[in-house]
Design an enzyme around this catalytic site. Structure first.
Site, PDB file in Angstrom:
ATOM      1  N   ASP A   1     -24.366  37.265  59.728  1.00 12.83           N
ATOM      2  CA  ASP A   1     -23.632  38.324  59.040  1.00 12.83           C
ATOM      3  C   ASP A   1     -24.538  39.554  58.957  1.00 12.83           C
ATOM      4  OD1 ASP A   1     -21.122  38.903  57.197  1.00 12.83           O
ATOM      5  OD2 ASP A   1     -22.900  39.744  56.191  1.00 12.83           O
TER       6      ASP A   1
ATOM      7  N   ASN B   1     -20.539  51.610  57.662  1.00 14.43           N
ATOM      8  CA  ASN B   1     -19.192  52.086  58.034  1.00 14.43           C
ATOM      9  C   ASN B   1     -18.782  53.271  57.177  1.00 14.43           C
ATOM     10  OD1 ASN B   1     -18.029  50.941  60.262  1.00 14.43           O
ATOM     11  ND2 ASN B   1     -17.265  49.136  59.180  1.00 14.43           N
TER      12      ASN B   1
ATOM     13  N   ASP C   1     -18.235  50.447  65.113  1.00 18.21           N
ATOM     14  CA  ASP C   1     -17.844  49.691  66.307  1.00 18.21           C
ATOM     15  C   ASP C   1     -18.960  49.705  67.338  1.00 18.21           C
ATOM     16  OD1 ASP C   1     -15.441  49.126  65.150  1.00 18.21           O
ATOM     17  OD2 ASP C   1     -14.304  50.659  66.263  1.00 18.21           O
TER      18      ASP C   1
ATOM     19  N   GLU D   1     -17.899  41.701  60.577  1.00 13.53           N
ATOM     20  CA  GLU D   1     -19.296  41.857  60.980  1.00 13.53           C
ATOM     21  C   GLU D   1     -19.989  40.504  61.090  1.00 13.53           C
ATOM     22  OE1 GLU D   1     -19.177  42.464  56.456  1.00 13.53           O
ATOM     23  OE2 GLU D   1     -17.924  42.848  58.211  1.00 13.53           O
TER      24      GLU D   1
END
Length: 591
Positions: A469, A477, A486, A512
């Protein structure tokens, strides 16, 4: 020479006769009904009404006479009052007789009877019914006028009764005469109707005989000839003697028989050629059905080429448009089989193949330009060209006519089948791989994990799962935007892919989160791999003094921590969250 019978004329004549006969019968019936309603019935009804009025008047006169005689004998005014009450009935009967009994032979008798009735009333009834003179001495009473009144009444009554009887007899005779005349008229109308029906029946019988001789018998012969033609006996029918229409029909059937015989000979001549074409088309249709039902691209390409070879008897090359759409690649050669990608290319608009793909039309080799004799047929799906079938080294030089039409049909079928195979492959890949990172997705991880666990159990070897993770990815983000996020995910996927070896596969688990399946090694090997991956991510995403992203890793192994796929994932996920709770950017082994 007698004119031949015309069927339409005879049928029209017979129809006219029957129609006229029916019209005459209807007119006679309607006339009889109208005459009865307008003439006979009213006259008979008037005579019967007059007869009833005559009887009623006679009865009233006789009753009045009886009451008056009783009054004379007793002097009781009750009888005089009753005779006075009958006067309106006598007057009504007299009025009815005058209205209804008006035939010339009866009306004079009615007038005579009416005069006698009124004389009887003057001589008898009115004198006795008149009141005595007022204030006169010896007022007149029944006894005073009895002798004279009775004598006069007897004479008048006798004359009245004789006249009434004679009139009644005359009325009854007249009624009988009217009824007799009506019955005679009805009998005569029935006779006339029967004669008309008989004549019509006779003419219809004659017409039936003519139709049997000139229509039914010839039609039976023609039907037998037609049945023979239907059974394959192409023999013209025998001449017929009948109506002009049937003679013309026989001649037409004879001409048709001759034409069918000639056509049958031509059909027999073409049978062998058509049989050969049928066999070829049967083979092609079987191949086309197999092409349409397959989603294996290699099988579709090979079947398309082999079917085209069966049609053209030459060499067949199959070209497909490349992914960029700038040119074509040869993918199959009927002589060599499948061709490796990028081995042979052809630009759009160049050569017979390039022109066919560029314009979406059949193209032929230009001998003036030094091109070989070849035919290129485009594979069109919707309005888009996806490839070209090239036919060359042909025994007959060119593909023409039905052969070319068949190749076009194969091109249409194979184009749809190739496109369906491509779409199936693309859909299958989308269902198994993450489009952003090009790693296997969660569905692919589940399938591979089930297979890996099954193999590990069967062979008794260890395996492990690593859950990854990215730390603080949501903040990245929010700060730099989803597009930058992305890009980070793609770079992390590349980092993982480059760091893995045989027996180690990376997946995007979701968001993620990533997963690594380790099928060659136990928990210790997986922990070492996770640490190496953690350092690689940390190094690849360090920008000077700034660390863009790090990763937390959880490791679980089989059979150390779990014995089935779901439990193994759960243990690795629990270890991952333990690593995050311990401060992130670290590797945690399941306990």
């Amino acid at each position: 020479m007698a004119q031949p019978l015309r069927l339409i004329s005879e049928v029209q004549r017979l129809g006219t006769v029957v129609s006229l006969a029916a019209l005459v019968v209807v007119m006679i019936s309607v006339g009889r009904l109208l005459y009865s309603l307008l003439v006979t019935a009213p006259e008979a009804d008037d005579l019967r009404a007059g007869q009833i009025a005559l009887e009623d008047g006679r009865n009233a006169v006789m009753a009045t006479d009886s009451f008056l005689r009783a009054y004379v004998a007793t002097g009781d005014r009750y009888f005089l009052d009753r005779s006075t009450e009958l006067a309106p009935q006598i007057a009504a009967a007299e009025s009815t007789m005058l209205d209804t009994l008006d035939p010339p032979e009866i009306f004079p008798r009615v007038l005579e009877l009416t005069a006698l009735q009124r004389r009887w009333q003057d001589d008898w009834a009115r004198q006795l019914a008149a009141p005595a003179p007022p204030g006169g001495p010896g007022a007149a009473g029944p006894s005073a006028v009895a002798g004279t009144a009775v004598a006069r009444a007897d004479g008048s009554l006798a004359d009245y009764r004789a006249a009434s009887a004679a009139t009644r007899t005359l009325v009854i005779d007249t009624i009988d005469e009217v009824d007799g005349a009506n019955r005679a008229l009805q009998r005569s109308l029935i006779v006339v109707t029967a004669l008309v029906a008989g004549v019509a029946l006779a003419l219809a019988w004659r017409g039936r005989r003519l139709l049997l001789r000139h229509v039914v018998a010839p039609v039976d012969g023609l039907l037998a000839a037609v049945r023979g033609i239907g059974e394959g006996r192409l023999t013209p029918p025998e001449p017929v003697e009948g109506s002009a229409e049937l003679v013309a029909l026989r001649d037409g059937i004879a001409d048709m028989t001759v034409a069918l015989r000639h056509q049958s000979e031509q059909t027999a001549t073409q049978a062998e050629r058509l049989q050969a074409q049928t066999d070829r088309l049967r083979t092609i249709l079987i191949m086309a059905r197999e092409i349409a039902g397959s989603l294996n691209i290699r099988y579709v390409l090979d079947s398309t080429v082999q079917a085209t070879v069966a049609v053209t008897d030459g060499r067949v090359l199959l070209w497909l448009l490349d992914e960029e759409g700038g040119g074509l690649e040869m993918v199959h050669d009927s002589d060599r089989g499948a061709v490796a990608p990028m081995q042979v290319r052809c630009p759009l608009g160049v050569g017979v193949v390039g022109r066919s793909a560029s314009y979406g039309q059949i193209s032929r080799g230009d001998s003036a330009a030094g091109e070989d004799a070849a035919v290129a047929v485009p594979l069109v799906v919707g309005a888009r060209v996806i490839g070209v079938l090239e036919c060359c080294d042909l025994p007959e030089g060119q593909v023409e006519g039905q052969r070319l039409s068949t190749v076009e049909m194969l091109a249409t079928l194979s184009g749809s089948a190739i496109e369906a195979s491509r779409l199936h492959a693309a859909t299958e890949r989308l269902s198994q791989f993450d489009p952003l990172t090009q790693l296997g997705n969660r569905r692919r991880l589940g399938a591979d994990l089930d297979a890996a666990v099954s193999d590990a159990r069967r062979h008794g070897v260890p395996m492990a799962v690593i859950m990854v993770d990215l730390d603080h990815f949501k903040e990245l983000n929010d700060r730099y935007g989803h597009q930058q996020g992305d890009l980070v995910l793609q770079e992390v996927a590349g980092t993982l892919r480059r760091a893995l070896r045989d027996g180690e596969t990376a997946y995007r688990y979701g968001g993620e989160e990533f997963a690594v399946l380790v099928t060659r090694g136990g928990v210790d090997d997986a922990v070492a791999l996770a640490e190496r991956l953690r350092r690689r991510v940390e190094d690849d995403f360090r920008r000077g003094e700034k660390q863009l992203v790090t990763g937390s890793f959880g490791v679980a192994g089989l059979p150390d921590h779990a014995t089935d796929p779901d439990a193994l994932l759960s243990e690795a996920d629990r270890a991952l969250y333990a690593a995050k709770n311990a401060g992130r950017n670290r590797v945690q082994r399941a306990v």
